[in-house]
Design a protein around this motif. Structure first.
Motif, short mmCIF file in Angstrom:
data_model
loop_
_atom_site.label_atom_id
_atom_site.label_comp_id
_atom_site.label_asym_id
_atom_site.label_seq_id
_atom_site.Cartn_x
_atom_site.Cartn_y
_atom_site.Cartn_z
N VAL A 1 -4.21 10.14 -2.34
CA VAL A 1 -4.48 9.02 -3.03
C VAL A 1 -3.76 7.58 -2.53
O VAL A 1 -2.74 7.85 -1.77
CB VAL A 1 -3.87 9.23 -4.33
N ASP A 2 -4.40 6.21 -2.84
CA ASP A 2 -3.95 5.34 -2.35
C ASP A 2 -3.57 4.52 -3.51
O ASP A 2 -4.56 4.28 -4.43
CB ASP A 2 -4.93 4.75 -1.47
N TRP A 3 -2.42 3.75 -3.68
CA TRP A 3 -2.26 2.76 -4.56
C TRP A 3 -1.68 1.70 -4.06
O TRP A 3 -1.15 1.53 -3.10
CB TRP A 3 -1.09 3.15 -5.64
N LYS A 4 -1.65 0.50 -4.95
CA LYS A 4 -0.79 -0.65 -4.66
C LYS A 4 0.49 -0.51 -5.53
O LYS A 4 0.60 0.30 -6.32
CB LYS A 4 -1.67 -1.94 -5.27
N ASN B 1 0.88 -1.12 0.26
CA ASN B 1 -0.04 0.07 -0.06
C ASN B 1 0.78 1.27 0.09
O ASN B 1 1.88 1.30 0.69
CB ASN B 1 -1.03 0.00 1.26
N HIS C 1 0.34 5.38 0.10
CA HIS C 1 -0.68 6.65 0.34
C HIS C 1 0.39 7.95 0.27
O HIS C 1 1.46 7.95 0.75
CB HIS C 1 -0.86 6.68 1.75
N GLN D 1 0.71 -0.32 -9.34
CA GLN D 1 0.06 0.73 -9.84
C GLN D 1 0.70 2.03 -9.36
O GLN D 1 0.97 2.79 -10.66
CB GLN D 1 -1.50 0.87 -9.20
N TYR D 2 1.32 1.98 -8.32
CA TYR D 2 1.99 3.48 -8.11
C TYR D 2 3.38 3.63 -9.00
O TYR D 2 3.49 4.62 -9.69
CB TYR D 2 2.40 3.48 -6.58
N GLY E 1 1.90 3.59 -12.96
CA GLY E 1 0.84 4.54 -13.41
C GLY E 1 1.11 5.81 -12.90
O GLY E 1 0.47 6.64 -13.61
N HIS E 2 1.93 5.90 -11.80
CA HIS E 2 2.10 7.30 -11.26
C HIS E 2 3.86 7.54 -11.65
O HIS E 2 3.99 8.46 -11.95
CB HIS E 2 1.52 7.30 -10.12
#
Length: 168
Positions: A125-128, A115, A117, A131-132, A135-136
């Motif tokens: 925002v919160d990501w796994k 996780n 944050h 994804q972080y 995607g970011h």
């Protein structure tokens, strides 16, 4: 065959940061040769509401070290945003690379579901982990590096794709 979180992050970030540092060397050589005030490039923005070149470098470094730290589950190093010269920006890049290189593959591999944050301005925002990273982090990192590149190229620094990509 799976690609590891380590391979998808740390070596890629370090490679591009080293390329960015070399690009700043070319920018310094350009201002020396043309007798340009360094602040003209360091403070330059592509558009009034965009960040200046120095801030693009700072954010790229912050994105890289922050991502690796968060995915590894360690504290994010703090760097003050005080750089005003190419040498100081290169020092910040070197500190970022040095931190990333302290992280071992085992600290990042397996972080796909960790996780993460973040506070992004007024938004949280919160990501796994995966994804972080994909995607970011990577899009944000490359955006700021290429914007610094574009600012310098726009101002006549002789750099090209090979300078940006280097030897991945």
């Amino acid at each position: 065959m799976n690609i590891s979180m380590y391979q998808a992050s740390a070596p890629r970030l370090v490679n591009i940061l080293k390329n960015l540092s070399a690009i700043l060397d070319k920018a310094q050589a350009h201002i020396d040769a043309k007798k340009i005030e360094p602040a003209a490039l360091i403070q330059f923005r592509l558009f009034p509401d965009m960040l200046p070149m120095k801030r693009q470098v700072q954010v790229a470094c912050d994105t890289a070290k922050g991502a690796v730290a968060r995915l590894a589950g360690v504290e994010v190093p703090k760097h003050e945003d005080t750089e005003e010269t190419f040498a100081e920006l290169k020092t910040r890049i070197a500190k970022t690379i040095a931190f990333i290189e302290t992280i071992k593959p085992a600290q990042l591999d397996g972080s796909e579901e960790r996780n993460v944050h973040l506070k992004l301005g007024a938004r949280e925002v919160d990501w796994k982990g995966m994804q972080y990273l994909l995607g970011h982090t990577l899009p944000n990192f490359y955006f700021h590096v290429v914007t610094a590149y574009d600012i310098l190229r726009h101002n006549g620094v002789e750099i090209g794709t090979r300078d940006y990509i280097g030897n991945p």
